[in-house]
Design a protein around this motif. Structure first.
Motif, PDB file in Angstrom:
ATOM      1  N   GLY A  16       0.817  -1.206   0.000  1.00 48.24           N
ATOM      2  CA  GLY A  16       0.000   0.000   0.000  1.00 48.24           C
ATOM      3  C   GLY A  16       0.849   1.253   0.000  1.00 48.24           C
ATOM      4  N   LEU A  17       1.905   1.256   0.806  1.00 43.80           N
ATOM      5  CA  LEU A  17       2.806   2.406   0.850  1.00 43.80           C
ATOM      6  C   LEU A  17       3.542   2.566  -0.486  1.00 43.80           C
ATOM      7  CD1 LEU A  17       4.324   2.031   4.423  1.00 43.80           C
ATOM      8  CD2 LEU A  17       2.694   3.765   3.641  1.00 43.80           C
ATOM      9  N   LEU A  18       3.930   1.452  -1.108  1.00 40.44           N
ATOM     10  CA  LEU A  18       4.634   1.539  -2.391  1.00 40.44           C
ATOM     11  C   LEU A  18       3.717   2.082  -3.486  1.00 40.44           C
ATOM     12  CD1 LEU A  18       6.769  -1.722  -2.346  1.00 40.44           C
ATOM     13  CD2 LEU A  18       7.595   0.639  -2.255  1.00 40.44           C
ATOM     14  N   LEU A  19       2.417   1.795  -3.388  1.00 42.76           N
ATOM     15  CA  LEU A  19       1.487   2.400  -4.342  1.00 42.76           C
ATOM     16  C   LEU A  19       1.525   3.918  -4.211  1.00 42.76           C
ATOM     17  CD1 LEU A  19      -0.884   2.056  -6.423  1.00 42.76           C
ATOM     18  CD2 LEU A  19      -2.404   2.252  -4.450  1.00 42.76           C
ATOM     19  N   LEU A  20       1.530   4.420  -2.978  1.00 42.29           N
ATOM     20  CA  LEU A  20       1.584   5.868  -2.766  1.00 42.29           C
ATOM     21  C   LEU A  20       2.921   6.446  -3.237  1.00 42.29           C
ATOM     22  CD1 LEU A  20      -0.109   6.308   0.732  1.00 42.29           C
ATOM     23  CD2 LEU A  20      -1.144   6.318  -1.555  1.00 42.29           C
ATOM     24  N   VAL A  21       4.008   5.681  -3.060  1.00 38.67           N
ATOM     25  CA  VAL A  21       5.303   6.111  -3.594  1.00 38.67           C
ATOM     26  C   VAL A  21       5.213   6.252  -5.108  1.00 38.67           C
ATOM     27  CG1 VAL A  21       7.675   5.361  -4.017  1.00 38.67           C
ATOM     28  CG2 VAL A  21       6.713   5.196  -1.722  1.00 38.67           C
ATOM     29  N   GLY A  22       4.584   5.276  -5.765  1.00 31.95           N
ATOM     30  CA  GLY A  22       4.409   5.359  -7.212  1.00 31.95           C
ATOM     31  C   GLY A  22       3.574   6.558  -7.630  1.00 31.95           C
ATOM     32  N   VAL A  23       2.519   6.831  -6.875  1.00 36.11           N
ATOM     33  CA  VAL A  23       1.691   8.009  -7.166  1.00 36.11           C
ATOM     34  C   VAL A  23       2.533   9.275  -7.062  1.00 36.11           C
ATOM     35  CG1 VAL A  23      -0.247   9.411  -6.343  1.00 36.11           C
ATOM     36  CG2 VAL A  23      -0.482   6.932  -6.481  1.00 36.11           C
ATOM     37  N   GLY A  24       3.380   9.334  -6.046  1.00 36.34           N
ATOM     38  CA  GLY A  24       4.251  10.494  -5.890  1.00 36.34           C
ATOM     39  C   GLY A  24       5.219  10.633  -7.053  1.00 36.34           C
ATOM     40  N   LEU A  25       5.778   9.518  -7.499  1.00 37.75           N
ATOM     41  CA  LEU A  25       6.689   9.554  -8.649  1.00 37.75           C
ATOM     42  C   LEU A  25       5.951   9.993  -9.908  1.00 37.75           C
ATOM     43  CD1 LEU A  25       8.593   6.199  -7.967  1.00 37.75           C
ATOM     44  CD2 LEU A  25       9.604   8.492  -7.903  1.00 37.75           C
ATOM     45  N   GLY A  26       4.761   9.445 -10.132  1.00 35.68           N
ATOM     46  CA  GLY A  26       3.982   9.822 -11.316  1.00 35.68           C
ATOM     47  C   GLY A  26       3.569  11.279 -11.272  1.00 35.68           C
ATOM     48  N   TRP A  27       3.174  11.750 -10.088  1.00 33.70           N
ATOM     49  CA  TRP A  27       2.817  13.169  -9.947  1.00 33.70           C
ATOM     50  C   TRP A  27       4.023  14.039 -10.251  1.00 33.70           C
ATOM     51  CZ3 TRP A  27       4.691  17.098  -6.910  1.00 33.70           C
ATOM     52  CH2 TRP A  27       3.935  18.270  -6.894  1.00 33.70           C
ATOM     53  N   GLY A  28       5.181  13.676  -9.682  1.00 30.24           N
ATOM     54  CA  GLY A  28       6.377  14.481  -9.913  1.00 30.24           C
ATOM     55  C   GLY A  28       6.777  14.519 -11.378  1.00 30.24           C
ATOM     56  N   LEU A  29       6.759  13.363 -12.033  1.00 27.21           N
ATOM     57  CA  LEU A  29       7.125  13.297 -13.451  1.00 27.21           C
ATOM     58  C   LEU A  29       6.190  14.144 -14.303  1.00 27.21           C
ATOM     59  CD1 LEU A  29       7.839   9.460 -13.686  1.00 27.21           C
ATOM     60  CD2 LEU A  29       9.527  11.254 -14.161  1.00 27.21           C
ATOM     61  N   ALA A  30       4.877  13.995 -14.072  1.00 28.36           N
ATOM     62  CA  ALA A  30       3.898  14.670 -14.923  1.00 28.36           C
ATOM     63  C   ALA A  30       3.775  16.158 -14.604  1.00 28.36           C
ATOM     64  CB  ALA A  30       2.533  13.985 -14.784  1.00 28.36           C
ATOM     65  N   ALA A  31       3.750  16.493 -13.327  1.00 34.65           N
ATOM     66  CA  ALA A  31       3.572  17.898 -12.950  1.00 34.65           C
ATOM     67  C   ALA A  31       4.784  18.733 -13.339  1.00 34.65           C
ATOM     68  CB  ALA A  31       3.309  18.006 -11.449  1.00 34.65           C
ATOM     69  N   ALA A  32       5.976  18.159 -13.193  1.00 34.91           N
ATOM     70  CA  ALA A  32       7.197  18.890 -13.548  1.00 34.91           C
ATOM     71  C   ALA A  32       7.574  18.707 -15.012  1.00 34.91           C
ATOM     72  CB  ALA A  32       8.354  18.426 -12.665  1.00 34.91           C
ATOM     73  N   ARG A  33       6.847  17.837 -15.723  1.00 29.39           N
ATOM     74  CA  ARG A  33       7.223  17.464 -17.094  1.00 29.39           C
ATOM     75  C   ARG A  33       8.715  17.089 -17.115  1.00 29.39           C
ATOM     76  NH1 ARG A  33       5.322  22.326 -17.763  1.00 29.39           N
ATOM     77  NH2 ARG A  33       7.008  23.078 -19.088  1.00 29.39           N
ATOM     78  N   PHE A  34       9.081  16.236 -16.159  1.00 24.43           N
ATOM     79  CA  PHE A  34      10.476  15.850 -15.980  1.00 24.43           C
ATOM     80  C   PHE A  34      10.787  14.730 -16.969  1.00 24.43           C
ATOM     81  CE2 PHE A  34      14.357  14.360 -14.118  1.00 24.43           C
ATOM     82  CZ  PHE A  34      14.867  15.440 -13.406  1.00 24.43           C
ATOM     83  N   GLY A  35      11.121  15.114 -18.191  1.00 29.01           N
ATOM     84  CA  GLY A  35      11.358  14.135 -19.245  1.00 29.01           C
ATOM     85  C   GLY A  35      12.836  13.850 -19.441  1.00 29.01           C
ATOM     86  N   PHE A  36      13.238  12.630 -19.189  1.00 31.71           N
ATOM     87  CA  PHE A  36      14.636  12.259 -19.454  1.00 31.71           C
ATOM     88  C   PHE A  36      14.930  12.354 -20.946  1.00 31.71           C
ATOM     89  CE2 PHE A  36      13.462  10.009 -15.546  1.00 31.71           C
ATOM     90  CZ  PHE A  36      14.496  10.409 -14.707  1.00 31.71           C
TER      91      PHE A  36
END
Length: 349
Positions: A16-36
């Motif tokens: 359950g906690l890892l799901l929230l970690v994934g949500v945080g990663l997805g939010w960070g990637l999309a909100a910041a448009r952090f494109g490698f």
């Protein structure tokens, strides 16, 4: 949140906690448009180093958090991969194809979550490619491979961190000299700075909670492997990779017990959360562009398995946890990117 509650109740609090970690990663990637992928492309095409500077900052911050964790908790593992012909070829092909498809592993996930049509279509192709790469991996390794090298094991956490930060500083100076644009917090758009900080924090949490670094590609391959097995198209007992006890166990278990699958689902959800605030403007693609893009997606999956990770698993997690294979991956993928940008331009993506 419903899935989080169900995971805590029916599977484990960790998942359950890892799901929230994934949500945080997805939010960070999309909100910041952090494109490698776009960061590399802007550096090559426009001599704009901002995105790559952001990635260097991410690596430095994450290494500063991850290496002490690895030194303190011996049960935690680094993202190690063996230097091999497989790594060289896989990294080169991945760098080429990520420019065509405009996304690496994490980029494909978060753009699919944002609703970008090409990346949504590429996601299953990526999974099939990753699965096929895992099936053939041992044959590729037979061409030549050495034992993985971990800096934390060799130098200790302090020595590994010092060596990594010095190497990142050398890369930053090299980019500064080539681009003619100095590294300064005032000249880098803020999204690259806070995006790097957000991703570093959640990636470190992934290591702390799961005991392993952030990864993307393995989950894709597992999804396709489970599908092929369920349809009777694949016998895992006859394959060296999937008959390995660890992989065989994950193949027999529910996906909700797999660490990488849970964080991948979270990344999709985190990006979907951002989507209404960041609508994507996409133009229709031609039939040729669709064909080339989907082929590139399949090769992304295949090559990332050969290279023991994508920009996340090999570069971010590899370098930040002291794996030498991450430092080999980057220049090979960058060489592929130089060609991939030309191919992208040829097909007018």
């Amino acid at each position: 949140m419903g899935l989080f509650g169900w995971l805590v109740w029916s599977v484990s609090a960790r998942q359950g906690l890892l799901l929230l970690v994934g949500v945080g990663l997805g939010w960070g990637l999309a909100a910041a448009r952090f494109g490698f992928t776009t960061g590399w492309r802007h550096l090559v095409e426009n001599k704009d180093p901002a995105g790559v500077y952001g990635q260097i900052l991410l690596l430095a911050l994450l290494a500063a958090m991850s290496m002490p964790l690895l030194g303190h908790f011996p049960e935690a593992t680094a993202a190690l991969g063996p230097p091999s012909f497989s790594l060289l070829i896989g990294a080169f092909v991945f760098g080429l194809c990520m420019q065509i498809s405009d996304g690496c592993g994490s980029g494909t996930l978060y753009k699919a979550g944002l609703g970008v049509p090409l990346n949504m279509a590429i996601l299953p192709m990526f999974a099939i490619g990753s699965f096929m790469g895992s099936v053939h991996l041992n044959d590729w390794l037979a061409l030549g491979a050495t034992e993985p090298i971990g800096l934390v094991d060799k130098l200790g956490a302090g020595g590994a961190l010092t060596a990594t930060l010095l190497a990142l500083a050398v890369v930053a100076v090299g980019i500064r000299l080539w681009s003619g644009k100095r590294l300064s917090l005032k000249t880098i758009p803020s999204r690259w700075l806070w995006g790097a900080a957000v991703l570093a924090v959640f990636a470190a949490l992934n290591l702390l909670i799961a005991g392993q670094p952030w990864g993307v590609v393995y989950g894709f391959g597992l999804w396709a492997a489970k599908g092929a097995t369920a349809l009777g198209l694949f016998d895992p007992t006859q394959n060296a990779f999937w008959s390995d006890p660890g992989h065989a166990q994950r193949l027999s278990q529910t996906l909700f017990l797999d660490i990488t699958s849970i964080t991948n689902i979270g990344i999709l959800a985190g990006a979907l959360w951002v989507a209404p605030k960041r609508p994507q403007e996409t133009r229709p693609l031609t039939g040729v562009q669709w064909s080339v893009g989907l082929l590139a997606g399949f090769l992304l999956g295949y090559s990332s398995r050969l290279a023991f990770g994508c920009n996340v698993g090999a570069m971010v997690s590899g370098i930040s946890t002291g794996s030498i294979h991450g430092w080999i991956w980057v220049p090979m993928a960058f060489l592929g990117t130089l060609i991939g940008i030309r191919v992208r331009r040829h097909f007018k993506f």
